[in-house]
Write an enzyme that holds these catalytic residues in place. Structure first.
Site, PDB file in Angstrom:
ATOM      1  N   ASP A 322      17.317  -8.010  -4.236  1.00 38.42           N
ATOM      2  CA  ASP A 322      18.522  -6.684  -4.179  1.00 38.42           C
ATOM      3  C   ASP A 322      18.538  -6.438  -5.530  1.00 38.42           C
ATOM      4  O   ASP A 322      18.322  -7.088  -6.316  1.00 38.42           O
ATOM      5  CB  ASP A 322      19.471  -7.082  -3.246  1.00 38.42           C
ATOM      6  N   VAL A 380      17.260   1.172   2.102  1.00 43.50           N
ATOM      7  CA  VAL A 380      17.404   2.539   3.130  1.00 43.50           C
ATOM      8  C   VAL A 380      16.215   2.476   3.701  1.00 43.50           C
ATOM      9  O   VAL A 380      15.628   3.799   3.732  1.00 43.50           O
ATOM     10  CB  VAL A 380      19.067   3.132   2.404  1.00 43.50           C
ATOM     11  N   GLU A 381      16.837   3.715   4.620  1.00 46.50           N
ATOM     12  CA  GLU A 381      15.588   4.171   5.528  1.00 46.50           C
ATOM     13  C   GLU A 381      16.175   5.591   4.867  1.00 46.50           C
ATOM     14  O   GLU A 381      16.079   6.886   5.866  1.00 46.50           O
ATOM     15  CB  GLU A 381      16.259   4.307   7.054  1.00 46.50           C
ATOM     16  N   LYS A 386      12.298   4.776   0.106  1.00 46.64           N
ATOM     17  CA  LYS A 386      11.176   3.804  -0.051  1.00 46.64           C
ATOM     18  C   LYS A 386       8.891   3.717  -0.857  1.00 46.64           C
ATOM     19  O   LYS A 386       8.548   2.911  -0.783  1.00 46.64           O
ATOM     20  CB  LYS A 386      10.375   3.824   1.683  1.00 46.64           C
ATOM     21  N   SER A 408      12.067   2.062  11.235  1.00 49.63           N
ATOM     22  CA  SER A 408      11.898   2.769  12.513  1.00 49.63           C
ATOM     23  C   SER A 408      11.914   3.899  12.912  1.00 49.63           C
ATOM     24  O   SER A 408      10.757   3.635  13.816  1.00 49.63           O
ATOM     25  CB  SER A 408      13.725   1.625  13.097  1.00 49.63           C
ATOM     26  N   HIS A 429       8.231  -4.032  12.353  1.00 46.54           N
ATOM     27  CA  HIS A 429       9.424  -3.510  12.959  1.00 46.54           C
ATOM     28  C   HIS A 429      10.343  -4.535  13.629  1.00 46.54           C
ATOM     29  O   HIS A 429      10.347  -4.456  15.012  1.00 46.54           O
ATOM     30  CB  HIS A 429       9.349  -1.987  13.495  1.00 46.54           C
ATOM     31  N   ASN A 479      11.364   2.331  20.368  1.00 47.28           N
ATOM     32  CA  ASN A 479      12.358   4.315  19.986  1.00 47.28           C
ATOM     33  C   ASN A 479      12.163   5.453  20.087  1.00 47.28           C
ATOM     34  O   ASN A 479      13.437   6.608  20.538  1.00 47.28           O
ATOM     35  CB  ASN A 479      12.802   4.113  18.077  1.00 47.28           C
TER      36      ASN A 479
END
Ligand code: COA
Length: 699
Positions: A322, A380-381, A386, A408, A429, A479
């Site tokens: 991280d 983070v999404e 990414k 996701s 996922h 989802n």
């Protein structure tokens, strides 16, 4: 065709061997073969005893479940067991691997049982919505008592050989040559002459007064999915109170009835679905896998922690990255706490704990991922974040390393395009908490290499997950289907149902949790931000998840803030007046007429969109098979196993009835946004009167 049952004589003892790979399931041919062997034993001269054994990796693992949908073909297994038990010489079962279900019932009909130390026995029929049907409910209580037998039958657990020995279900445990030990035992029994007292001759020790009544009351409190357990209770009670023959008859009646029940058919469907899901039509099973020993996990937030914990628990080495040392250190503290809890609960030894922590390398240096075999990103999404990370991973990671994203919802192909190796990029996922939840969606991009997919599926297996292959789309399988479910749950709130009413109706249907409680757990903010990410695809309907949006604006993020759809006191949800007022105000603002939707409407409104979206997903090739969708929803979304998953359930309802239900809703509620327009596949199958189970993707 040659029989799967062979006959030989060792040292005056007949050895009857079942050889029916892979697990010696007791098919019609096996039953015929065993009965023929019993007859041959009665005729063969000079025999002193007999042994029933099995070839290959296991003793008989049960009746052949594939035959359960067809009308039963004689001989019944109960007759075969009775014939073995009635032989005029001692019969000994030689158990290795697993003696389960019908296999254990054959062993129970023998005059003695010898098990190898690593063997397991049990009556797991309950997992298929059944009870044993060949005397198991009658013979086991006579050997180990009614209380313990009922526990084994209603939990379906696989009992170790030492525990079975201590309980009295097997007579001896040997380290290795179980066949030789069984032959010796048969000879010894013949010599002693004390073998004639079979398990069906013994009385059942009386259980404490009120035992069966209190067990029945406990089951009835559970409410649903109790048919098989109630039948097991009745059968074991009969063993304790009635003659053996009467108990057998009662057992046979319940067993036949349950076999035809929807609950059992649903569970059998999932048994095969969970095995089928591992097969990918265009990727041969023999595809060489990329070696995976070390995993890089990027991100020490909630998902990263669960993923790191799952990898370490599976014996993999983990390099955990991280941005700040403090973030990683906090993550390590959480893992430490998770693993210590495992030790407290005796799921992990102290040495195991030390080994797991020793296999973890925390770092803030991306270069530390240079040698890992697989990277799982859980940051983070956000597409830009990414893509930037994958660009850097592409530069740092060794050739052939698999680069996986835990997104996701986001487009895997766009993430892969940020690298010069899209063939190595895929989605993994996980579902929170990732070290607990069984489901893993493996998302295959347009360029993902077949061996990368096969390796990811295998990693899922090694992590103890059920891995399901999905194609790229917003939300993948689970989802994406969840979206319409949540939309309708929130629409029902605007129309006048309370969060508790919506949740109660779906829990009564069998869902593990209601939709409002689920969003509170996952985060009202997470749900809101996911919607924002999908804005381009959402209908221009001002009512769409308006309640969730309003809760988000108030900072009511769910459990983590103590307030969401509910108010939480010490973790327990309670109705919140403020939410009621907020919903009423939203309904006024949006001009929604308030009424009182009933339970049946709540269930139909929430489930039809799930079913319809499932069919769209199939038609688009996002899921390979209807059964894969059922595995996703039962393993990851709390859909009741006894209903078999949303696709199986749709077939139980009948697609024509689903289509008609959607048409009724369109007429009653309006259909300005197409919510109740069936997908082309649903419309076609409904019109043709075909169930989803018959649907196959045309290549
Ligand atoms: N009837 C028919 N097929 C069976 C079967 C049964 N009772 N038990 C297993 N199989 C099949 C599986 O479907 C699988 O087939 P596939 O290779 O075509 O997918 C194959 O045997 C191997 O089974 P699998 O579960 O993948 O192997 P495993 O080594 O992980 O587990 C068992 C072996 C026996 C523990 C497990 O298969 C099991 O629990 N079986 C069911 C036992 C049971 O419920 N018996 C009572 C039946 S009423």
């Amino acid at each position: 065709m040659s029989s799967p049952v062979s006959f030989a004589v060792h040292d005056g003892v007949a050895v009857v061997t079942v050889d029916h790979p892979p697990v010696n399931a007791i098919s019609h041919a096996v039953r015929v073969g065993l009965l023929a062997a019993a007859e041959r034993i009665t005729r063969a001269p000079g025999l002193v005893g007999a042994v029933v054994a099995a070839a290959g990796r296991t003793f008989m693992a049960g009746s052949d479940i594939r035959e359960f949908d067809a009308p039963p073909q004689p001989p019944r297994l109960a007759e075969v067991v009775a014939a073995l038990e009635a032989l005029p010489l001692p019969v000994v079962a030689a158990i290795h691997g697993t003696a389960l279900g019908g296999g254990f019932e054959v062993a129970l009909g023998c005059h003695a049982r010898i098990a190898r130390a690593d063997a397991r026995v049990g009556l797991p029929e309950i997992n298929l919505g059944l009870i044993p049907g060949a005397g198991g409910t009658q013979r086991l209580p006579r050997l180990i008592g009614a209380e313990r037998a009922l526990d084994w039958i209603t939990t379906g657990r696989h009992v170790t050989a030492p525990e079975a020995l201590a309980a009295g279900a097997v007579d001896a445990v040997v380290a290795d040559d179980v066949l030789a030990a069984a032959v010796a035992k048969a000879r010894a029994l013949a010599q002693s002459g004390a073998w004639w007292r079979t398990s069906s001759d013994r009385p059942v020790p009386a259980p404490p007064a009120g035992f069966f009544q209190s067990r029945r009351a406990a089951l009835e409190r559970r409410g649903h999915d109790i048919e098989a357990a109630l039948a097991a209770l009745a059968a074991v009670a009969a063993a304790a109170t009635q003659p053996f023959a009467a108990g057998l008859e009662l057992e046979a009646g319940h067993s036949a009835r349950l076999k035809a029940s929807t609950q059992s058919r649903a569970k059998r469907h999932l048994f095969f679905a969970e095995r089928e899901v591992t097969r990918i039509p265009d990727i041969p099973a023999a595809t060489p896998l990329r070696p995976v020993q070390t995993v890089g996990v990027v991100g020490a937030g909630t998902m990263g922690r669960g993923i790191a914990a799952a990898c370490l628990a599976a014996g993999l080495r983990v390099v955990w990255l991280d941005r700040s040392a403090a973030d990683v250190a906090r993550g390590v503290d959480v893992l430490d706490a998770i693993f210590h809890r495992d030790v407290e609960k005796q799921r992990l030894t102290a040495e195991g704990l030390t080994a797991r922590l020793a296999a973890l390398t925390p770092t803030v240096d991306l270069d530390a991922l240079a040698a890992v075999d697989l990277v799982i990103e859980a940051v983070v999404e956000d597409m830009a974040v990414k893509q930037q990370l994958f660009r850097r991973l592409d530069r740092v990671c060794k050739p052939g390393a698999i680069l996986a994203t835990n997104t996701s919802t986001l487009d895997i192909d766009r993430i892969a395009a940020a690298t010069a190796r899209p063939q190595d990029v895929l989605g993994l996922h996980f579902f929170a908490p990732a070290h607990v939840m069984r489901l893993l969606e493996v998302v295959r991009g347009a360029a993902t290499a077949p061996d990368a997919v096969a390796t990811a599926m295998d990693v899922g297996r090694r992590l103890g997950k059920v891995a399901v292959l999905a194609g790229v789309c917003f939300g993948f399988i689970g989802n994406r289907m969840f979206e319409g479910y949540i939309r309708e749950a929130q629409m029902l709130l605007l129309e006048g149902a309370s969060p508790a009413q919506v949740d109660r109706a779906l829990v009564a249907f069998g869902m593990a949790m209601g939709p409002c409680a689920v969003i509170d757990l996952a985060g009202v903010d997470v749900s809101y931000l996911t919607r924002q990410g999908n804005r381009a695809n959402l209908p221009p309907d001002p009512r769409y998840c308006a309640v969730g949006d309003a809760l988000y604006r108030l900072g009511r993020y769910g459990r983590k803030t103590g307030r969401g759809f509910y108010r939480y006191h010490d973790g327990a949800p309670a109705d919140d007046l403020e939410v009621g007022e907020l919903i009423a105000a939203e309904a006024r603002r949006l001009g929604v007429v308030r009424r009182a939707p009933d339970e049946a409407e709540i269930v139909a409104r929430c489930l039809y969109p799930v079913i319809d979206e499932g069919l769209r997903i199939l038609a688009e090739g996002i899921a390979l098979r209807p059964a894969d969708i059922d595995v996703v929803w039962t393993a990851g979304y709390g859909f009741p196993r006894w209903r078999g998953g949303p696709m199986f359930h749709a077939d139980v309802l009948g697609l024509a009835s689903v289509a008609a239900g959607m048409a009724d809703l369109a007429a009653a509620l309006g259909n300005a946004f197409g919510y109740w327009t069936p997908s082309p596949l649903l419309a076609t199958l409904a019109a043709e009167g075909r169930p989803i189970s018959t649907w196959r993707r045309t290549p």
